[in-house]
Design a protein around this motif. Sequence first.
Motif: not given
Length: 493
Positions: A81-87, A216-221, A35-44
């Motif tokens: 639910n789940g530890d893996s996913g895509i958005g 990735i930056d948004t996730l502190d990665g 969800y946070y990653s999609l926010y970071a990519l909202q411009h796309r």
Amino acid sequence: MTHGSGQSPHRSGPTEKCGVVGVALDDRAAARPLYYSLYALQHRGQESAGIVTHDGFQQHDHVEMGLVGDAFDEADIERLNGDSGIGHVRYPTAGSVDKSCAQPFTVSFKSGSLALSHNGNLVNAGEIRDELAGLGHAFTSDGDTEVIAHDLARNLLEADLVRAVKRTMSRIHGSYSLTIMHDETVLGVRDPEGNRPLCIGELDDGYVLASESAAIDTLDGDLVRDVQPGELVVLHEDGSGFDSYQLVEQENTAHCFFEHVYFARPDSVIDDELVYEVRRELGRHLWDESGIETDVVMPVPDSGRAFASGYAEAAQEAGSTTEFAEGLMKNRYVGRTFIMPTQDERERAVRLKLNPIKSTVEGKTVTLIDDSIVRGTTSTQLVALLKDCGAEEVHMRIGAPPIVAPCYMGIDMATREELIAANQDVEDIREAIEADSLSYLSIDAVADALNRSRADLCLGCVTGEYPYDIDGESTDREVERPVIGGQDLAADD
């Protein structure tokens, strides 16, 4: 062939395609990081947003039309639910503007479940769709992502994951960066010419694949590297690492130069280059090629800002007295879909979105810098706006070459008939927008700023020659199209 049919009349410039993300974590729910990653990519992409997760037993999905913040609420996130996913965030360039084409696209079949997020555009999707339909595959949308999903699902019935992906790559032709989830396994694929960006990031408890490093930056990665053209990356299900498979090798790449010019966030690193610094370097080249002495240089916000900064810095280093100034203020509350039913209201729209600072403009000679000119309507209105505000002269400088042809690779750009540069030279365009002078950046300057040769860039929209074999268009290289209906045995090597 499926591709954009031109922009909505509400949009003044090219519109980015889509954004994709995928995560695999160690005992942490994937939904919130996605969800946070999609926010970071909202411009796309602003038409739809979606997330699919897997808990080891079954898929969970939530896909809605609208912006990320509107598409999800807390309860939606908790249900994934789940530890893996895509958005995915989407702006449509192939397929309808409705939920049937929203992504990730999911399908269940004998070998499990499959979900795909796609950034790009296939140029032979119609051929593959017809073949698969003849084999009994039922399609629920008119988008090319479903074509990829069905072809991959078919191959997964006969081969392991890596071989199945390689078989599908041997058949699909065009531009694609994909995040895929097969049951709980997340993988990323980039087309053999690397047209669309995709990168790998490391988190404290897992790994992430994303269109841009800003996610990735948004996730502190930490950014690990780009996914290479033609590479398959498979994330370990426990988040401990990833495996890499170089499935296809090409002599040349076809990186989209417009990612750096306009689409990507300036704080993203794409193909080893920080977008902000590339734009500043493009601005410096713009001064070197066509700098003009004026009182002020100002950007068209927001995309022209880094160009204008580099331009002004190069001007000052050359001894110019031209000063950088913010002369146009942007109203951030006017959305892309603002309704403008009459010509008078369309002309007024620029004043709703951008308002000049009179003290910066009045009695001054002005250099106005933008990333591109598509139809010319906005440029005409901005020149008139500045002159109405008292500017003595308005000189336009553009941080990209003239756009003379449409994009078939996943950008919603105007048709040839709508492109102001398709059938007019620079002087014609200058007269049309009523600027005192007009200059564009050269293609060689773009290649130099990106530290790449012209042969490794997709320049179709500024040359009319494409790196892919597109019906009715010229190509700038040797392209071997896949044979539909036959299986290339070498694909399994």
